[in-house]
Design an enzyme around this catalytic site. Structure first.
Site, PDB file in Angstrom:
ATOM      1  N   TYR A 144      58.601 -62.672  54.673  1.00 58.43           N
ATOM      2  CA  TYR A 144      58.713 -61.889  53.716  1.00 58.43           C
ATOM      3  C   TYR A 144      57.967 -60.313  54.092  1.00 58.43           C
ATOM      4  O   TYR A 144      56.918 -60.430  54.342  1.00 58.43           O
ATOM      5  CB  TYR A 144      58.317 -62.237  52.191  1.00 58.43           C
ATOM      6  CG  TYR A 144      58.541 -61.295  51.369  1.00 58.43           C
ATOM      7  CD1 TYR A 144      59.799 -60.919  50.761  1.00 58.43           C
ATOM      8  CD2 TYR A 144      57.687 -60.458  50.534  1.00 58.43           C
ATOM      9  CE1 TYR A 144      60.076 -60.030  49.846  1.00 58.43           C
ATOM     10  CE2 TYR A 144      57.746 -59.493  49.741  1.00 58.43           C
ATOM     11  CZ  TYR A 144      58.955 -59.385  49.140  1.00 58.43           C
ATOM     12  OH  TYR A 144      59.222 -58.308  48.389  1.00 58.43           O
ATOM     13  N   ASP A 239      52.852 -58.011  60.625  1.00 59.82           N
ATOM     14  CA  ASP A 239      53.048 -57.648  59.183  1.00 59.82           C
ATOM     15  C   ASP A 239      51.783 -58.501  58.528  1.00 59.82           C
ATOM     16  O   ASP A 239      51.743 -59.486  58.058  1.00 59.82           O
ATOM     17  CB  ASP A 239      54.376 -57.989  58.282  1.00 59.82           C
ATOM     18  CG  ASP A 239      54.313 -57.604  56.815  1.00 59.82           C
ATOM     19  OD1 ASP A 239      53.059 -57.090  56.533  1.00 59.82           O
ATOM     20  OD2 ASP A 239      55.530 -57.885  56.157  1.00 59.82           O
ATOM     21  N   LYS A 267      48.098 -54.635  49.761  1.00 58.00           N
ATOM     22  CA  LYS A 267      47.240 -55.621  49.152  1.00 58.00           C
ATOM     23  C   LYS A 267      45.657 -55.126  49.217  1.00 58.00           C
ATOM     24  O   LYS A 267      45.355 -54.410  48.842  1.00 58.00           O
ATOM     25  CB  LYS A 267      47.521 -56.866  49.575  1.00 58.00           C
ATOM     26  CG  LYS A 267      48.975 -57.357  49.250  1.00 58.00           C
ATOM     27  CD  LYS A 267      49.565 -58.583  49.286  1.00 58.00           C
ATOM     28  CE  LYS A 267      50.899 -58.933  48.889  1.00 58.00           C
ATOM     29  NZ  LYS A 267      51.909 -59.181  49.574  1.00 58.00           N
TER      30      LYS A 267
HETATM   31  C1  LIG Z   1      53.483 -58.582  49.863  1.00 50.96           C
HETATM   32  C2  LIG Z   1      53.827 -58.658  50.966  1.00 50.96           C
HETATM   33  C3  LIG Z   1      54.734 -57.296  51.438  1.00 50.96           C
HETATM   34  C4  LIG Z   1      55.352 -56.503  50.256  1.00 50.96           C
HETATM   35  O1  LIG Z   1      54.054 -55.741  49.843  1.00 50.96           O
HETATM   36  P1  LIG Z   1      54.632 -54.967  48.197  1.00 50.96           P
HETATM   37  O2  LIG Z   1      53.368 -54.160  48.210  1.00 50.96           O
HETATM   38  O3  LIG Z   1      54.672 -55.868  47.356  1.00 50.96           O
HETATM   39  O4  LIG Z   1      55.700 -54.165  48.348  1.00 50.96           O
HETATM   40  C5  LIG Z   1      55.123 -57.183  52.704  1.00 50.96           C
HETATM   41  N1  LIG Z   1      54.527 -58.321  53.567  1.00 50.96           N
HETATM   42  C6  LIG Z   1      53.886 -59.212  53.500  1.00 50.96           C
HETATM   43  C7  LIG Z   1      53.455 -60.103  54.476  1.00 50.96           C
HETATM   44  C8  LIG Z   1      53.521 -59.439  52.112  1.00 50.96           C
HETATM   45  O5  LIG Z   1      52.778 -60.525  51.827  1.00 50.96           O
END
Ligand SMILES: *Cc1c(COP(=O)(O)O)cnc(C)c1O
Length: 427
Positions: A144, A239, A267
């Site tokens: 994701y 990511d 995060k």
């Molecule tokens: C949480 C997450 C996102 C999205 O971040 P948001 O701040 O919720 O837009 C993208 N990539 C990964 C791996 C994530 O865990």
């Protein structure tokens, strides 16, 4: 434990917001029932509006590695807020946060701050395309990357299919240049590069997946990713929105020794405030406006409050190095959960990297979405509610990682294991 107030507030919320929530992961859809409405957090604990206390293993889905309302973070936010909340002009604190990220993360030479993880991945993909002059992006099923249109793609039945949208509102045109492959599948990756290599702008992946539960990339898979992208002139994007500053101070790439071209963060780098960041090789980053031509902007980007919370969190992590303790606590939890599952004969697999872990209700090894998706989610739902009733707040889906924070204690871990034993015995 009573949850009457939660129920009343959620009933009203459903009239005000779609599903009563501002993000679907909170809606408890995967476990059934209604979400608990939280009032405050302190350290490893959350307190709901009915006065119930929970040991929290969501940590706001990752950011709260230091625990809730950490004094240093709270102080930094308070100090920043008194100076004004946003200027739309450069500040020195942005340098400080950028330096912290650049010093910690092997691949990052230059960085740009944005407002969410979604913005970071969206911008990194645009940059990969703008830099290479190519269109195709490769992603992996079960990974994701936020709600970026071109990544809201379902894998087709063939091993390598050009994507079809998996959300209404995402056009076929938007996803036609997204290729969805199976995670940890080296032959699949090789085949995709053999066929599409000269068109592939970039490959984006979670180097340790959190978003189908915790799933680890094999060394062979990572090596193939780095070699193939290098050979074909494609941009490799890690990511690390979830894994950055979580699995180690330098993120997954500091553990696996593979250096991507671009890395996205979110995060933890905002310490619980809205933030994101994308960075990488200076040569690539300098294609971003105003030095380069790839457009990307943000009214609140580098926001002083978010930046202050991020700096306080990263410097605390750097100076106090809670990672060995997180490893110990998480190992203790993992062993306890496995013991509890084994005692009742529950088919299970536990995956863990540092303070990120998942107890899959699935006896098979989990290496990709195919194997992850075979879990007994109905049983997981019962387990989840059993733990809520015993004051343990787990991620409300089988396909999310559980997070241990530096504020958890051995007593919290042992209480969680005892609660798990009691609940599993009754399932
Ligand atoms: C949480 C997450 C996102 C999205 O971040 P948001 O701040 O919720 O837009 C993208 N990539 C990964 C791996 C994530 O865990």
């Amino acid at each position: 434990m009573g949850r009457e107030k939660s129920h009343e507030i959620f009933a009203r919320a459903q009239q005000l917001m779609p599903g009563g929530v501002n993000s679907p992961a909170r809606a408890f859809g995967a476990v059934g029932g209604e979400p608990v409405i939280m009032q405050r957090g302190a350290g490893a604990y959350l307190y709901d509006v009915d006065g119930n206390k929970y040991i929290d293993y969501i940590g706001s889905w990752g950011p709260m590695i230091l625990g809730h309302a950490h004094p240093k973070v709270t102080e930094a936010i308070n100090a920043a807020v008194r100076q004004g909340t946003s200027f739309g002009a450069p500040t020195e604190a942005e340098n400080t946060l950028a330096e912290l990220i650049i010093e910690a993360v092997p691949s990052v030479e230059k960085v740009r701050l944005v407002n969410s993880g979604t913005e970071a991945t969206m911008s990194a993909i645009r940059l990969a395309r703008g830099y290479t002059g190519r269109d195709v992006i490769v992603k992996f099923a079960g990974n994701y990357h936020g709600h970026v249109d071109s990544l809201l793609v379902a894998a087709g039945s063939a091993a390598a299919t050009l994507g079809v949208p998996n959300s209404p509102g995402v056009t076929a045109g938007t996803t036609k240049d997204t290729l969805v492959l199976a995670y940890n599948d080296v032959p699949g990756l090789e085949a995709a590069f053999a066929e599409h290599g000269s068109k592939i702008a970039g490959v984006i992946l979670e180097p340790i997946v959190g978003n189908m539960g915790t799933v680890v990339a094999s060394p062979e898979f990572l090596k193939a990713l780095r070699e193939l992208t290098q050979k074909h002139g494609s941009v490799l994007i890690f990511d690390e929105v979830m894994t950055g500053f979580r699995v180690a101070y330098g993120g997954a790439q500091s553990l696996n020794g593979i250096t991507p071209d671009l890395t996205t963060h979110g995060k933890i780098v905002g310490g619980g405030m809205p933030i994101g960041a994308y960075g990488g090789k200076a040569e690539i980053m300098d294609h971003v406006i105003p030095v380069g031509q790839v457009f990307q902007a943000g009214t609140l980007s580098g926001n002083p409050i978010a930046t202050a919370a991020g700096i306080a969190t990263l410097t605390t992590l750097r100076d106090e190095d809670p990672y060995p303790r997180l490893e110990q606590l998480s190992d203790r939890l993992a062993r306890g959960l496995v013991e509890a599952a084994t005692a009742v004969g529950l088919p299970h697999t536990l995956t863990r990297v540092s303070s990120m872990l998942t107890l899959f209700f699935n006896g098979e090894q989990v290496t990709s979405w195919d194997s992850a998706s075979k879990c007994d989610t109905a049983k997981f739902g019962k387990y989840f509610w059993g733990l809520i009733d015993r004051g343990v707040y787990l991620p409300c889906s089988q396909y999310e990682a559980l997070f241990v924070s530096a504020a958890h204690t051995e007593a919290d871990i042992d209480a969680t294991v005892e609660a798990t034993k009691a609940v599993l015995a009754g399932l």
